[in-house]
Each structure stands twice: as C-alpha cells, then as structure tokens.
Design a protein around this motif. Structure first.
Motif, PDB file in Angstrom:
ATOM      1  N   GLY A 167      -9.763  39.183   1.484  1.00 41.89           N
ATOM      2  CA  GLY A 167     -10.627  38.930   2.628  1.00 41.89           C
ATOM      3  C   GLY A 167     -11.073  40.170   3.366  1.00 41.89           C
ATOM      4  O   GLY A 167     -11.902  40.082   4.272  1.00 41.89           O
ATOM      5  N   ALA A 168     -10.557  41.338   2.990  1.00 40.03           N
ATOM      6  CA  ALA A 168     -10.935  42.564   3.698  1.00 40.03           C
ATOM      7  C   ALA A 168     -10.778  43.786   2.804  1.00 40.03           C
ATOM      8  O   ALA A 168     -11.727  44.266   2.199  1.00 40.03           O
ATOM      9  N   ALA A 169      -9.538  44.306   2.693  1.00 38.54           N
ATOM     10  CA  ALA A 169      -9.321  45.607   2.057  1.00 38.54           C
ATOM     11  C   ALA A 169      -9.656  45.613   0.574  1.00 38.54           C
ATOM     12  O   ALA A 169     -10.312  46.533   0.074  1.00 38.54           O
ATOM     13  N   LEU A 170      -9.209  44.620  -0.164  1.00 37.58           N
ATOM     14  CA  LEU A 170      -9.456  44.606  -1.605  1.00 37.58           C
ATOM     15  C   LEU A 170     -10.939  44.543  -1.906  1.00 37.58           C
ATOM     16  O   LEU A 170     -11.431  45.237  -2.802  1.00 37.58           O
ATOM     17  N   ASN A 171     -11.669  43.706  -1.181  1.00 31.23           N
ATOM     18  CA  ASN A 171     -13.111  43.606  -1.440  1.00 31.23           C
ATOM     19  C   ASN A 171     -13.791  44.952  -1.233  1.00 31.23           C
ATOM     20  O   ASN A 171     -14.677  45.345  -2.003  1.00 31.23           O
ATOM     21  N   ALA A 173      -4.021  46.847  10.452  1.00 36.86           N
ATOM     22  CA  ALA A 173      -3.496  46.069   9.332  1.00 36.86           C
ATOM     23  C   ALA A 173      -4.331  46.272   8.076  1.00 36.86           C
ATOM     24  O   ALA A 173      -3.792  46.461   6.975  1.00 36.86           O
ATOM     25  N   VAL A 174      -5.653  46.261   8.214  1.00 36.64           N
ATOM     26  CA  VAL A 174      -6.517  46.451   7.051  1.00 36.64           C
ATOM     27  C   VAL A 174      -6.460  47.902   6.592  1.00 36.64           C
ATOM     28  O   VAL A 174      -6.445  48.187   5.388  1.00 36.64           O
ATOM     29  N   GLY A 175      -6.414  48.840   7.525  1.00 39.20           N
ATOM     30  CA  GLY A 175      -6.293  50.250   7.157  1.00 39.20           C
ATOM     31  C   GLY A 175      -5.039  50.517   6.347  1.00 39.20           C
ATOM     32  O   GLY A 175      -5.064  51.257   5.344  1.00 39.20           O
ATOM     33  N   GLN A 176      -3.941  49.915   6.747  1.00 39.49           N
ATOM     34  CA  GLN A 176      -2.693  50.073   6.004  1.00 39.49           C
ATOM     35  C   GLN A 176      -2.805  49.466   4.605  1.00 39.49           C
ATOM     36  O   GLN A 176      -2.300  50.022   3.631  1.00 39.49           O
ATOM     37  N   GLU A 177      -3.502  48.322   4.513  1.00 43.22           N
ATOM     38  CA  GLU A 177      -3.685  47.703   3.208  1.00 43.22           C
ATOM     39  C   GLU A 177      -4.592  48.547   2.320  1.00 43.22           C
ATOM     40  O   GLU A 177      -4.383  48.629   1.095  1.00 43.22           O
ATOM     41  N   LEU A 178      -5.588  49.187   2.899  1.00 42.43           N
ATOM     42  CA  LEU A 178      -6.453  50.083   2.131  1.00 42.43           C
ATOM     43  C   LEU A 178      -5.645  51.216   1.510  1.00 42.43           C
ATOM     44  O   LEU A 178      -5.830  51.564   0.339  1.00 42.43           O
TER      45      LEU A 178
END
Length: 365
Positions: free
Chosen positions: A336-340, A31-36
């Motif tokens: 909380g994860a990718a944007l930071n 999920a975070v990888g996709q958001e990245l």
C-alpha cells in the motif's frame, strides 16, 4: 490545483540509470520510510549512496542500514545535489515544497503523498496495472493511496476481460494508515482498556482500542470524506476509466498494519465466478486465498509483512446477475505504500524486468 513542475519529459530520460543509484529518502524516520529502507535491502536494490532526510528535529539522529550507521540530514535544496532517485513519504505539504526542487536538481521523485496524484502532468502508477504510465513522467511520479493500490490490483485483471459498470467498496483500514504514532497509540490504549482504564486518544480523533469509526479525513460538501474521494478519482486515473462509477465507505478499524476491503463489482454482462477466480489467481501481485468448506478467507494477519494482496470469497452477487463480490487484504505499509514505490523505481531501471499486466479496460459502461 495543478502544480507547475520545473521539468518536462523532454528534458530528461524516462528511465533510471542502470548503475547503482544515489538515493534520498524523504521522511526516513516514519513508518513508510523505515519500510523503504528495509525493502531496499531485501530486494537488493543497487544503492551507491543513501541519504536519509527528515525534519530538523530528527536531523543528527542515526539509522542502522546494512550494518552501517546513517546520519539523518535535514531537508535542504542542497541535500538533493547528485541524487538520482528520491523516495518521498513525508506528507503532502513537504512534498509540494521539496519534490519540484529535487526534480529540478535532476532526480526522479516517487512521491507517496497525495500532493501530485491528480495533477494531469504527473503519472499515478501501480506497476502491475499501468506500468507504461511511469515513463511519461516529468521528474515526479505519484504513488497512489493505499486503498486504491489494493483495489486496482483486484479490478485490473477483471476489467481487462469485461467492462466494469460500477464498483461499491467498503474499507477496513488499519492504524498504520495514520502513521507510526497511531500504531503505537492503538497498542497503548488497548492495554489501557484491558487494565480497566479509559482510553484517551491523542493521535486519532477517537480511540481505536476495541472500537472503530468512519475515516477521519476531512468531510466534503458531497458528504464523502477525502479518503473515499481519493479511491474514486485515483482508480479512474490509474485504470484509464474517467467515467467509472465507484462509491466507497472508508472505516478505521483496530488493526495494526493491513487494510481490508469488501468489493462489489458490476459488469456490463455476467461474469462467471470460476473465470474471475482463475484470472485473479494468476494476476501479478495477487494471491488467491479462499476455502469455502472451512469458511477461511483473507485476514490482515495473512498479509502483514508480505508483498501479495490476498483476494478471496469471490462469489456471485445474488441481487445482480452482472455483479461479483470479493474480499481482499493487503499490507498498508508494504504494497500500500513502500513496496509500490520501490517497484516503480525497479520498473524505471529495468522495464522488461517487472512482470506487469498492462490493462486495456476500454471504458466504463
């Protein structure tokens, strides 16, 4: 346990090159990888080459990005050859294995796992709060826990004005914090309940459908779970307040992808509510959202898919003249994860280009 890293700050430039970068995403299918991937596109991050890396079972699959089809590669030492930046979000054990090797190959690793957060040689960074810490890296920079990122964005501008004595926080954490499979399970089991069936959870220890439970990270001898202790220890490190008194109760709730927090902050002296409101309204990364007449304050749906952390219902604690209470919501996958992580990379490329509020909080009283 302190991890020994192959490089020191003296062995490499602290900043990233100004040219387009060769980037590897470790854990690209999550999920975070996709958001990245989405954020690199949205924010027009200068990418010369993008390598999606994942476990062998995902190798050979393809991902669509900017109209192209990218083939997922298995994680190997050679996969980091020539890479400038690694955005890692594949879990602590994977990061412990591969992040030092990627750093040794010359990449800067921004790691979203808990593997290096409390290593004293690794900076733990929220760009709006402690941007200067990013430039003390030795090849690896840690991305904080999602709840900690959201909390420190609200605490930092207040702590810069008056010393904080104590923080009491209760979190309401979405399924996304447990990954894409937990989000899918919440949707599936919610349909099961609505259809009259019995929800049986396979990803989380209990069904989240029309339910909530105390955070399922391992309990420690203190009676606190790991998630709660992360908030304590990481907040202390980010804000440079090693003696900060903070206690947390973390709860998993049936929300897809945005966390909420109820925060009580005790200061060394009274803190006028209006002054706090004005500070938070202009704090970077924060959006003030409150309407007392309409009883309307931040909700997960207000921040889902958005960058700011919404803060509201700022009020005087009636039990303590030195304390304030507030409520906040933030997208767990995004800020909380990718944007930071992306913001850390942007900061390393252009230290002057990111508006940041450097905190000089002094010390906890």
């Amino acid at each position: 346990m302190t991890v020994s890293h192959p490089l020191t700050t003296a062995a490499r430039p602290a900043a990233l090159p100004q040219r387009p970068l060769r980037i590897a995403i470790l854990g690209a299918t999550g999920a975070v990888g996709q958001e990245l991937l989405q954020l690199l596109d949205e924010r027009r991050f200068p990418v010369a080459e993008l390598r999606p890396l994942a476990s062998p079972r995902s190798a050979g699959q393809t991902l669509a990005w900017q109209g192209r089809s990218l083939t997922i590669e298995p994680v190997t030492e050679e996969a980091f050859d020539g890479v400038d930046l690694v955005l890692a979000s594949a879990g602590g054990s994977v990061s412990k294995q591969w992040a030092p090797l990627a750093a040794a190959a010359g990449a800067v690793v921004i790691d979203n796992s808990s593997a290096f957060r409390m290593d004293p040689s690794v900076p733990l960074v929220v760009p709006e709060v402690n941007p200067e810490a990013a430039f003390s890296h030795g090849g690896i920079i840690a991305n904080p826990n999602c709840t900690t990122i959201l909390l420190t964005l609200a605490l930092a501008p207040l702590a810069a004005r008056r010393p904080i004595r104590r923080v009491v926080v209760s979190t309401y954490q979405s399924a996304s914090g447990a990954g894409a499979r937990a989000m899918e399970e919440l949707q599936r089991l919610s349909r099961t309940v609505l259809d009259g069936g019995e929800p049986v959870s396979e990803v989380l220890p209990h069904s989240l459908a029309f339910n909530l439970f105390l955070h399922n990270s391992p309990l420690q001898p203190s009676g606190y779970c790991e998630e709660e202790l992360k908030m304590l220890n990481e907040t202390r490190k980010i804000m440079g307040l090693p003696d900060l008194r903070l206690t947390a109760t973390c709860v998993r709730v049936p929300v897809l992808r945005a966390h909420s927090e109820a925060v009580n902050i005790e200061f060394a002296e009274p803190f006028p509510v209006e002054e706090a409101r004005q500070l938070l309204a202009r704090a970077p990364g924060v959006e003030l959202l409150e309407n007392f007449e309409a009883n309307r304050f931040p909700m997960p749906t207000d921040v889902t898919g958005r960058d700011p952390v919404a803060v509201g219902r700022i009020r005087q604690d009636l039990s303590d003249p030195n304390a304030l209470e507030l409520w906040l919501c933030g997208d767990q996958i995004r800020k909380g994860a990718a944007l930071n992580a992306i913001q850390i990379a942007e900061l390393l490329r252009d230290p002057a280009g990111l508006t940041a509020a450097t905190v000089s909080a002094g010390g906890a009283a």
